[in-house]
Motif scaffolding. Structure first.
Motif, PDB file in Angstrom:
ATOM      1  N   LEU A  52       0.788  -1.233   0.000  1.00 29.67           N
ATOM      2  CA  LEU A  52       0.000   0.000   0.000  1.00 29.67           C
ATOM      3  C   LEU A  52       0.824   1.289   0.000  1.00 29.67           C
ATOM      4  N   PRO A  53       1.944   1.390   0.728  1.00 32.12           N
ATOM      5  CA  PRO A  53       2.702   2.645   0.680  1.00 32.12           C
ATOM      6  C   PRO A  53       3.206   2.986  -0.718  1.00 32.12           C
ATOM      7  N   VAL A  54       3.704   1.981  -1.432  1.00 33.12           N
ATOM      8  CA  VAL A  54       4.186   2.210  -2.795  1.00 33.12           C
ATOM      9  C   VAL A  54       3.011   2.563  -3.712  1.00 33.12           C
ATOM     10  N   ILE A  55       1.921   1.827  -3.585  1.00 35.09           N
ATOM     11  CA  ILE A  55       0.758   2.072  -4.428  1.00 35.09           C
ATOM     12  C   ILE A  55       0.202   3.473  -4.206  1.00 35.09           C
ATOM     13  N   SER A  56       0.117   3.898  -2.965  1.00 35.47           N
ATOM     14  CA  SER A  56      -0.384   5.242  -2.662  1.00 35.47           C
ATOM     15  C   SER A  56       0.495   6.309  -3.287  1.00 35.47           C
ATOM     16  N   ALA A  57       1.814   6.089  -3.251  1.00 32.61           N
ATOM     17  CA  ALA A  57       2.741   7.057  -3.854  1.00 32.61           C
ATOM     18  C   ALA A  57       2.572   7.099  -5.366  1.00 32.61           C
ATOM     19  N   VAL A  58       2.372   5.928  -5.979  1.00 33.46           N
ATOM     20  CA  VAL A  58       2.222   5.847  -7.431  1.00 33.46           C
ATOM     21  C   VAL A  58       0.934   6.525  -7.894  1.00 33.46           C
ATOM     22  N   THR A  59      -0.171   6.247  -7.208  1.00 33.03           N
ATOM     23  CA  THR A  59      -1.453   6.802  -7.656  1.00 33.03           C
ATOM     24  C   THR A  59      -1.510   8.323  -7.502  1.00 33.03           C
ATOM     25  N   LYS A  60      -0.711   8.867  -6.621  1.00 31.01           N
ATOM     26  CA  LYS A  60      -0.686  10.324  -6.456  1.00 31.01           C
ATOM     27  C   LYS A  60      -0.167  11.029  -7.710  1.00 31.01           C
ATOM     28  N   VAL A  61       0.692  10.336  -8.471  1.00 26.93           N
ATOM     29  CA  VAL A  61       1.261  10.951  -9.673  1.00 26.93           C
ATOM     30  C   VAL A  61       0.732  10.331 -10.965  1.00 26.93           C
ATOM     31  N   SER A  62       0.009   9.217 -10.851  1.00 23.05           N
ATOM     32  CA  SER A  62      -0.540   8.569 -12.041  1.00 23.05           C
ATOM     33  C   SER A  62      -1.636   9.416 -12.660  1.00 23.05           C
ATOM     34  N   LYS A  63      -1.592   9.539 -13.987  1.00 23.92           N
ATOM     35  CA  LYS A  63      -2.627  10.250 -14.731  1.00 23.92           C
ATOM     36  C   LYS A  63      -3.542   9.276 -15.482  1.00 23.92           C
ATOM     37  N   LYS A  64      -3.356   7.998 -15.228  1.00 26.36           N
ATOM     38  CA  LYS A  64      -4.128   6.963 -15.909  1.00 26.36           C
ATOM     39  C   LYS A  64      -5.142   6.339 -14.952  1.00 26.36           C
ATOM     40  N   VAL A  65      -6.011   5.501 -15.491  1.00 22.80           N
ATOM     41  CA  VAL A  65      -6.912   4.710 -14.659  1.00 22.80           C
ATOM     42  C   VAL A  65      -6.067   3.721 -13.858  1.00 22.80           C
ATOM     43  N   ASN A  66      -6.236   3.707 -12.547  1.00 18.17           N
ATOM     44  CA  ASN A  66      -5.438   2.846 -11.675  1.00 18.17           C
ATOM     45  C   ASN A  66      -6.137   1.506 -11.496  1.00 18.17           C
ATOM     46  N   ASP A  67      -5.563   0.485 -12.111  1.00 13.55           N
ATOM     47  CA  ASP A  67      -6.147  -0.852 -12.242  1.00 13.55           C
ATOM     48  C   ASP A  67      -5.394  -1.799 -11.314  1.00 13.55           C
TER      49      ASP A  67
END
Length: 225
Positions: A52-67
């Protein structure tokens, strides 16, 4: 006959973990539609990926649909945390869910789209009583747990079976395929019924990932019933 353009979901499992921010930025600047995140617990599959910590960091900058694809036991314990971590789609494995309908209800109640994944040995018939409630069906075209595996040819038959089930029931579920997707087999996978292609090694091991994503996303001529 009509043209069908697949959605492309690069899998971050194949990224360079020392440069994960740069790889997410590359995906943001590509024609990819989704960002695919494989979560493994070392129990349901013999591997452990990011949490979850890595995923939360990634989704903060992702501009795509998070699948997000949960290859974990007892996914109901973590669904709320993944919603808070930025999941748009949350997919659980039919093999890991004792009360699958309850799992799907939970995911939707948290504001996410709900998906169900099937391992290579699992029959499509097990979707009969849940397909109407799904937003996504994920067909595993390799045995889950590790990237870089070769596509299992039986998957083409399963894709056609899922496509027929969706048409017969009037479900709105998208069909996603994960494992061994390359520029050589992508068109065949789409023709068999896939709407979303997960691509890991073929993108991140490419000398030109942006070009590979563009090639995977080329329209495919499909035969409609």
């Amino acid at each position: 006959m009509e043209k069908k353009t697949p959605l492309i979901a690069p899998s971050l499992l194949a990224a360079n973990f020392l440069e994960i921010g740069k790889d997410v930025d590359m995906i943001n600047n590509s024609v990819a539609d989704w960002l695919h995140l494989d979560v493994m617990d070392g129990r349901f599959v013999p591997n452990i990926s990011f949490g979850l910590p890595v995923i939360s960091a990634v989704t903060k900058v992702s501009k795509k649909v998070n699948d997000m694809h949960l290859m974990i036991e007892e996914p109901e314990k973590y669904a709320e945390a993944f919603a808070k971590a930025g999941a748009d789609y949350l997919t659980v494995h039919i093999e890991a869910c004792r009360h699958l309908h309850r799992n799907i209800q939970q995911i939707k109640s948290l504001g996410m789209k709900a998906g169900v994944a099937l391992n290579p040995h699992t029959s499509v018939s097990q979707l009969e009583n849940i397909i109407a409630d799904l937003d996504l069906v994920l067909i595993m075209s390799v045995n889950p747990g590790f990237g870089g595996q070769h596509f299992i040819d039986q998957t083409y038959i399963k894709l056609r079976q899922v496509r027929d089930l969706i048409r017969r029931t009037g479900s709105n579920a998208l069909i996603e395929v994960d494992g061994g997707i390359t520029t050589q087999n992508a068109a065949l996978v789409v023709e068999a019924g896939a709407d979303v292609l997960v691509a890991g090694s073929s993108v991140f091991a490419s000398h030109d990932p942006l070009a590979t994503i563009r090639e995977l996303r080329q329209p495919v001529t499909v035969t409609m019933p």
